[in-house]
Design a protein around this motif. Structure first.
Motif, PDB file in Angstrom:
ATOM      1  N   LEU A 264       4.458   9.208   6.019  1.00 22.04           N
ATOM      2  CA  LEU A 264       4.673   9.852   4.722  1.00 22.04           C
ATOM      3  C   LEU A 264       6.158   9.882   4.368  1.00 22.04           C
ATOM      4  CD1 LEU A 264       2.030  12.687   4.913  1.00 22.04           C
ATOM      5  CD2 LEU A 264       2.147  10.899   3.180  1.00 22.04           C
ATOM      6  N   HIS A 265       7.006  10.028   5.375  1.00 20.52           N
ATOM      7  CA  HIS A 265       8.452  10.002   5.148  1.00 20.52           C
ATOM      8  C   HIS A 265       8.868   8.646   4.570  1.00 20.52           C
ATOM      9  CE1 HIS A 265      12.596  11.234   5.725  1.00 20.52           C
ATOM     10  NE2 HIS A 265      12.845  10.248   6.577  1.00 20.52           N
ATOM     11  N   GLN A 266       8.291   7.586   5.117  1.00 23.48           N
ATOM     12  CA  GLN A 266       8.629   6.254   4.627  1.00 23.48           C
ATOM     13  C   GLN A 266       8.212   6.076   3.168  1.00 23.48           C
ATOM     14  OE1 GLN A 266       8.487   1.644   6.138  1.00 23.48           O
ATOM     15  NE2 GLN A 266       6.977   3.050   6.954  1.00 23.48           N
ATOM     16  N   ILE A 267       7.025   6.552   2.819  1.00 23.39           N
ATOM     17  CA  ILE A 267       6.567   6.448   1.436  1.00 23.39           C
ATOM     18  C   ILE A 267       7.497   7.233   0.506  1.00 23.39           C
ATOM     19  CG2 ILE A 267       4.725   7.163  -0.150  1.00 23.39           C
ATOM     20  CD1 ILE A 267       2.734   6.358   2.067  1.00 23.39           C
ATOM     21  N   LEU A 268       7.904   8.433   0.936  1.00 27.28           N
ATOM     22  CA  LEU A 268       8.805   9.242   0.113  1.00 27.28           C
ATOM     23  C   LEU A 268      10.162   8.566  -0.074  1.00 27.28           C
ATOM     24  CD1 LEU A 268       7.966  12.755   1.593  1.00 27.28           C
ATOM     25  CD2 LEU A 268       7.736  12.148  -0.822  1.00 27.28           C
ATOM     26  N   LEU A 269      10.728   8.009   0.994  1.00 28.50           N
ATOM     27  CA  LEU A 269      12.066   7.425   0.903  1.00 28.50           C
ATOM     28  C   LEU A 269      12.068   6.057   0.235  1.00 28.50           C
ATOM     29  CD1 LEU A 269      13.901   8.373   4.219  1.00 28.50           C
ATOM     30  CD2 LEU A 269      13.824   9.551   2.036  1.00 28.50           C
ATOM     31  N   LYS A 270      10.941   5.355   0.302  1.00 27.61           N
ATOM     32  CA  LYS A 270      10.867   4.027  -0.326  1.00 27.61           C
ATOM     33  C   LYS A 270      10.374   4.098  -1.772  1.00 27.61           C
ATOM     34  CE  LYS A 270      12.225   1.620   3.263  1.00 27.61           C
ATOM     35  NZ  LYS A 270      13.504   0.901   3.258  1.00 27.61           N
ATOM     36  N   GLY A 271      10.193   5.304  -2.287  1.00 32.07           N
ATOM     37  CA  GLY A 271       9.893   5.465  -3.697  1.00 32.07           C
ATOM     38  C   GLY A 271       8.436   5.604  -4.072  1.00 32.07           C
ATOM     39  N   GLY A 272       7.527   5.417  -3.114  1.00 32.78           N
ATOM     40  CA  GLY A 272       6.122   5.617  -3.467  1.00 32.78           C
ATOM     41  C   GLY A 272       5.173   4.725  -2.699  1.00 32.78           C
ATOM     42  N   GLY A 273       3.892   4.894  -2.986  1.00 29.84           N
ATOM     43  CA  GLY A 273       2.828   4.184  -2.294  1.00 29.84           C
ATOM     44  C   GLY A 273       1.662   5.126  -2.100  1.00 29.84           C
ATOM     45  N   LEU A 274       0.833   4.845  -1.108  1.00 31.15           N
ATOM     46  CA  LEU A 274      -0.342   5.681  -0.863  1.00 31.15           C
ATOM     47  C   LEU A 274      -0.561   5.881   0.629  1.00 31.15           C
ATOM     48  CD1 LEU A 274      -2.871   7.141  -2.079  1.00 31.15           C
ATOM     49  CD2 LEU A 274      -4.118   4.997  -1.649  1.00 31.15           C
ATOM     50  N   PHE A 275      -0.703   7.138   1.042  1.00 29.60           N
ATOM     51  CA  PHE A 275      -1.172   7.498   2.376  1.00 29.60           C
ATOM     52  C   PHE A 275      -2.555   8.090   2.201  1.00 29.60           C
ATOM     53  CE2 PHE A 275      -2.101  10.513   5.692  1.00 29.60           C
ATOM     54  CZ  PHE A 275      -1.586   9.966   6.855  1.00 29.60           C
ATOM     55  N   SER A 276      -3.525   7.551   2.916  1.00 25.74           N
ATOM     56  CA  SER A 276      -4.891   8.049   2.771  1.00 25.74           C
ATOM     57  C   SER A 276      -5.499   8.372   4.126  1.00 25.74           C
ATOM     58  CB  SER A 276      -5.766   7.013   2.048  1.00 25.74           C
ATOM     59  OG  SER A 276      -5.719   5.756   2.706  1.00 25.74           O
ATOM     60  N   TYR A 277      -6.166   9.506   4.201  1.00 30.50           N
ATOM     61  CA  TYR A 277      -6.978   9.830   5.375  1.00 30.50           C
ATOM     62  C   TYR A 277      -8.285  10.405   4.834  1.00 30.50           C
ATOM     63  CZ  TYR A 277      -7.501  10.068  10.374  1.00 30.50           C
ATOM     64  OH  TYR A 277      -7.893   9.814  11.668  1.00 30.50           O
ATOM     65  N   PRO A 278      -9.274   9.534   4.621  1.00 33.51           N
ATOM     66  CA  PRO A 278     -10.494   9.942   3.920  1.00 33.51           C
ATOM     67  C   PRO A 278     -11.482  10.668   4.822  1.00 33.51           C
ATOM     68  CG  PRO A 278     -10.699   7.685   4.643  1.00 33.51           C
ATOM     69  CD  PRO A 278      -9.311   8.129   5.049  1.00 33.51           C
ATOM     70  N   ALA A 279     -12.543  11.161   4.208  1.00 33.85           N
ATOM     71  CA  ALA A 279     -13.703  11.603   4.982  1.00 33.85           C
ATOM     72  C   ALA A 279     -14.324  10.359   5.597  1.00 33.85           C
ATOM     73  CB  ALA A 279     -14.703  12.301   4.069  1.00 33.85           C
ATOM     74  N   THR A 280     -14.689  10.424   6.867  1.00 37.66           N
ATOM     75  CA  THR A 280     -15.277   9.286   7.563  1.00 37.66           C
ATOM     76  C   THR A 280     -16.592   9.711   8.212  1.00 37.66           C
ATOM     77  OG1 THR A 280     -13.959   9.850   9.526  1.00 37.66           O
ATOM     78  CG2 THR A 280     -13.046   8.205   8.031  1.00 37.66           C
ATOM     79  N   SER A 281     -17.331   8.745   8.706  1.00 35.98           N
ATOM     80  CA  SER A 281     -18.627   9.071   9.306  1.00 35.98           C
ATOM     81  C   SER A 281     -18.474   9.961  10.533  1.00 35.98           C
ATOM     82  CB  SER A 281     -19.365   7.784   9.684  1.00 35.98           C
ATOM     83  OG  SER A 281     -18.590   6.989  10.569  1.00 35.98           O
ATOM     84  N   ASP A 282     -17.363   9.825  11.255  1.00 34.08           N
ATOM     85  CA  ASP A 282     -17.151  10.671  12.432  1.00 34.08           C
ATOM     86  C   ASP A 282     -16.378  11.954  12.112  1.00 34.08           C
ATOM     87  OD1 ASP A 282     -14.882   9.117  11.887  1.00 34.08           O
ATOM     88  OD2 ASP A 282     -14.179   9.235  13.961  1.00 34.08           O
ATOM     89  N   LYS A 283     -15.690  11.980  10.953  1.00 32.12           N
ATOM     90  CA  LYS A 283     -14.956  13.178  10.521  1.00 32.12           C
ATOM     91  C   LYS A 283     -15.271  13.437   9.046  1.00 32.12           C
ATOM     92  CE  LYS A 283     -12.354  13.781  14.312  1.00 32.12           C
ATOM     93  NZ  LYS A 283     -12.326  15.027  15.121  1.00 32.12           N
TER      94      LYS A 283
END
Length: 279
Positions: free
Chosen positions: A196-215
């Motif tokens: 997330l630090h990299q996304i913030l410092l590089k100006g943007g993008g997407l970090f995703s941690y979705p609902a999954t079948s095991d979680k």
């Protein structure tokens, strides 16, 4: 708030020393999630509790490494939830790790969050603190020096998809692949803080941690990880959702409650909303 900021700085310096010198072997203890704790997790948790115990304005603390919250000062007004060393399993391969702090006033809960902070322990030690603005500081010797304010662009170039792919929903995989087809670059270390630090410092993008079948309720914890980063991304001009709803609008029942989460610049999060609205 200044006394809390100073306590986090002192903790960060001590944690850096612990990372450099402490045995990283496993202990005989388990954390709240049933995961065997590293000696380093326990040490970092103790360091932060020690520093916060000297701050009279802190009423209660909750750690990812502890099952229950702990009251420190009855007359304090701040409640702090923290992950002492996020990504600690990456230490033995020498990848960046971090500490996360959510600062709440009068009680835990996203609606009570007044500030948020994280520290990245990598080639350099950097601290990002969000209150009215999002500001980055760099450890120089024994002091943190202000470097710059962080603002996200409308659209980024990085894609950091979390969770095991075989457990993703098909529409989530299609969405992730569509970003790569658009020219986004994969950036995923398995450490929430550095990614997330990299996304913030590089100006943007997407970090995703979705609902999954095991979680199905997600893996990342609301008070310790999700709310603090949601606060930071929104203050930096981005967005943070659980797929459909604003993460800062979510409630919690237990201090270890989890949630699916998506953090990014506005363009990417809008795409997530469009995909998840139809599924």
């Amino acid at each position: 708030m200044t006394d809390i900021f100073s306590a986090i700085q002192r903790s960060a310096i001590r944690i850096k020393d612990a990372i450099d010198t402490k045995d990283i072997g496993y202990s005989q203890q388990e954390n709240s999630s049933g995961e065997t704790q590293l000696q380093l997790d326990i040490k970092c948790d103790m360091i932060i509790e020690e520093e916060f115990s000297n701050v009279a304005s802190i009423h209660t603390i909750a750690s990812e490494e502890k099952e229950h919250a702990v009251m420190l000062h009855e007359n304090g007004k701040y409640f702090i939830a923290y992950d002492p060393l996020d990504g600690s399993s990456l230490i033995d391969v020498n990848l960046s790790v971090g500490s996360i702090f959510g600062i709440y006033e009068n009680a835990f809960g996203a609606q009570n969050m007044v500030a948020s902070c994280y520290v990245v322990f990598g080639p350099r030690v950097e601290m990002v603190f969000a209150h009215n603005k999002v500001k980055m500081h760099l450890l120089q010797g024994k002091d943190f020096e202000f470097v710059k304010e962080i603002r996200l662009n409308e659209k980024g170039k990085l894609n950091a998809p979390g969770g095991t792919q075989q457990n993703w929903k098909s529409y989530h995989k299609e969405m992730v692949d569509s970003f790569f087809a658009e020219g986004y670059r994969l950036r995923y270390s398995g450490g929430m803080v550095p990614d997330l630090h990299q996304i913030l410092l590089k100006g943007g993008g997407l970090f995703s941690y979705p609902a999954t079948s095991d979680k199905p309720k997600g893996k990342l914890r609301r008070l310790f990880e999700v709310f603090p980063f949601a606060f930071i991304f929104k203050k930096a001009g981005g967005e943070a959702i659980d797929g459909k709803e604003d993460l800062m609008g979510l409630a919690y029942a237990d201090i270890h409650d989890t949630s699916p989460c998506f953090f990014g610049s506005r363009y990417e999060v809008q795409r997530v909303k469009e995909v998840y609205a139809n599924n």
